[in-house]
Motif scaffolding. Structure first.
Motif, PDB file in Angstrom:
ATOM      1  N   GLY A 285      -2.452   7.656   3.536  1.00 38.00           N
ATOM      2  CA  GLY A 285      -3.303   6.813   2.707  1.00 38.00           C
ATOM      3  C   GLY A 285      -4.427   6.172   3.501  1.00 38.00           C
ATOM      4  O   GLY A 285      -5.567   6.063   3.021  1.00 38.00           O
ATOM      5  N   ASP A 342      -2.732   4.103  -2.767  1.00 38.06           N
ATOM      6  CA  ASP A 342      -1.295   3.984  -3.006  1.00 38.06           C
ATOM      7  C   ASP A 342      -0.713   5.390  -3.136  1.00 38.06           C
ATOM      8  O   ASP A 342      -1.090   6.139  -4.038  1.00 38.06           O
ATOM      9  N   ILE A 343       0.173   5.755  -2.222  1.00 36.11           N
ATOM     10  CA  ILE A 343       0.849   7.055  -2.308  1.00 36.11           C
ATOM     11  C   ILE A 343       2.007   6.878  -3.286  1.00 36.11           C
ATOM     12  O   ILE A 343       3.038   6.300  -2.955  1.00 36.11           O
ATOM     13  N   ALA A 355      -1.343  10.459  -5.452  1.00 36.06           N
ATOM     14  CA  ALA A 355      -1.878   9.209  -4.918  1.00 36.06           C
ATOM     15  C   ALA A 355      -2.821   8.573  -5.917  1.00 36.06           C
ATOM     16  O   ALA A 355      -3.443   9.260  -6.732  1.00 36.06           O
TER      17      ALA A 355
END
Length: 422
Positions: A285, A342-343, A355
């Motif tokens: 990320g 945000d994964i 993601a």
């Protein structure tokens, strides 16, 4: 004049169809992929935008449903299409956002618009008269909250929005409801009813969405609904759980971190982004965030909208490449800059990743233009785990003598190096 304007003819197979993956938008039909079967003219490639088919314009229509309808009516083997490179339309989009006007704006009602004309035709754009159909029919139209964008509304603003859409439906004699994705994020407003009712209600829906986009769903603890005329009281921004986002009833999940765990290494005419994280997902990320930060200072990017991407690969290096490429593609078509990554899902066994990027659309009045990223490369890509290093040449122990990456960063055993073509 449009520099990249081209014409070609569609190839449509009776069984395989056209083999195209496309998405409708106000700019026309964006070509996302071209299958080998039946194959299309070499002039058509991924990232092009179909702006006209068989003399029917797709460019500048008021809604994606209008684009889909116009394309379906003219879709046939041998139909002539006009293509424009997405980068050129992206420039027009930046200019629109920067100048607060659209170079391809279509007037309301019986106005005129500029038709895109291929090179070799009239030097002046041909002016055509818009005509509205008087045919009445049942229809379903989806009005997106934004192309490539979803809203994460909290329970309270969602309740207000549902009430507003119910009122609108009663006013115009149709059904209006928020459409959510699998994660519960709002993608669009769906209108179901007679075509004339939908046409009449559409401007009010746009006003309602703009009302919530500006965070005006609530004022001083009192409800501030939008009526059929689009008027509403109150100017206070909404705070909807999680992080407070000025100007939008929009929630960023609490677990999403606004961090900067990356740095840059020079490499001849290119740049290497080096990121690190407590987990591999965090390192992945952060290399995406590092890519965006090289294009514009992320400190000036607000968290107003989100985009979501999915990627697969044949190994972790390939998976990382496609993750970055998907975000770069979204930037190239939507101009969305992601400040926080945000994964959501990371399946290392199936080599699949999903993601979500939180940020906003690029605006040259607000965001400093940095260096353009032309492409992601596999050259010199490295993924570092606590005990091994993965490269195109294979996997080796991390503690190999003489290597500059033999010692992990304290507290951050996972690192990533990616060379970007600039």
């Amino acid at each position: 004049a449009w520099r990249s304007l081209r014409r070609c003819r569609l190839r449509v197979h009776p069984e395989a169809g056209a083999g195209l993956e496309m998405e409708a938008s106000e700019l026309g039909y964006l070509v996302e992929d071209v299958a080998a079967n039946p194959g299309q003219d070499p002039a058509m490639k991924r990232g092009d935008v179909l702006v006209e088919i068989a003399g029917r314009r797709l460019f500048g229509l008021p809604a994606a449903a209008d684009v889909e309808a116009a394309f379906s009516e003219a879709f046939a083997d041998g139909a002539e299409v006009l293509l424009v490179d997405a980068d050129e339309l992206r420039e027009a989009l930046i200019n629109r956002d920067s100048n607060e006007e659209c170079p391809c704006e279509v007037p309301e009602g019986d106005g005129e618009y500029e038709r895109i004309v291929p090179p070799g035709e009239s030097a002046n754009y041909e002016l055509l008269r818009r005509a509205e159909s008087s045919v009445e029919y049942d229809a379903v139209v989806h009005i997106p909250v934004g192309r490539g964008t979803v809203w994460s509304l909290g329970p309270e603003p969602m309740a207000y929005l549902t009430d507003d859409l119910t009122r609108l439906g009663s006013e115009y004699g149709l059904t209006a409801e928020a459409k959510l994705d699998r994660a519960g994020n709002m993608e669009s407003v769906a209108l179901r009813g007679l075509s004339t009712a939908i046409a009449a209600a559409r401007p009010t829906v746009v006003q309602i969405l703009d009302h919530y986009r500006q965070g005006k769903w609530q004022a001083s603890g009192e409800t501030a609904h939008v009526g059929a005329g689009g008027a509403a009281a109150g100017d206070d921004a909404a705070l909807v759980g999680g992080a407070a986002v000025d100007g939008l009833g929009f929630r960023v999940p609490d677990h999403v971190k606004d961090i900067r765990q990356f740095k840059y290494h020079d490499h001849t005419a290119d740049i290497i982004v080096h990121s690190w994280g407590a987990t591999r997902a965090e390192a992945f990320g952060q290399v995406v965030a590092g890519m965006f930060n090289y294009m514009t200072d992320l400190e000036n990017v607000d968290l107003r909208s989100a985009v979501e991407v999915e990627a697969t690969g044949h190994d972790l290096l390939d998976l990382l490449y496609h993750l970055l490429d998907e975000f770069l593609f979204i930037f190239g078509t939507e101009m969305h800059v992601s400040r926080c990554i945000d994964i959501v899902e990371f399946d290392e066994q199936q080599l699949r990743i999903r993601a979500r990027g939180y940020g906003e659309k690029m605006n040259l009045k607000k965001h400093e233009q940095g260096t353009e990223i032309k492409a992601i490369t596999m050259h010199m890509m490295r993924i570092l785990a606590p005990d091994v290093v993965m490269t195109e040449e294979g996997t080796r122990p991390r503690a190999a003598a003489g290597e500059d990456d033999s010692e992990p960063i304290p507290g951050y055993p996972h690192e990533v190096y990616v060379l970007l073509d600039i």
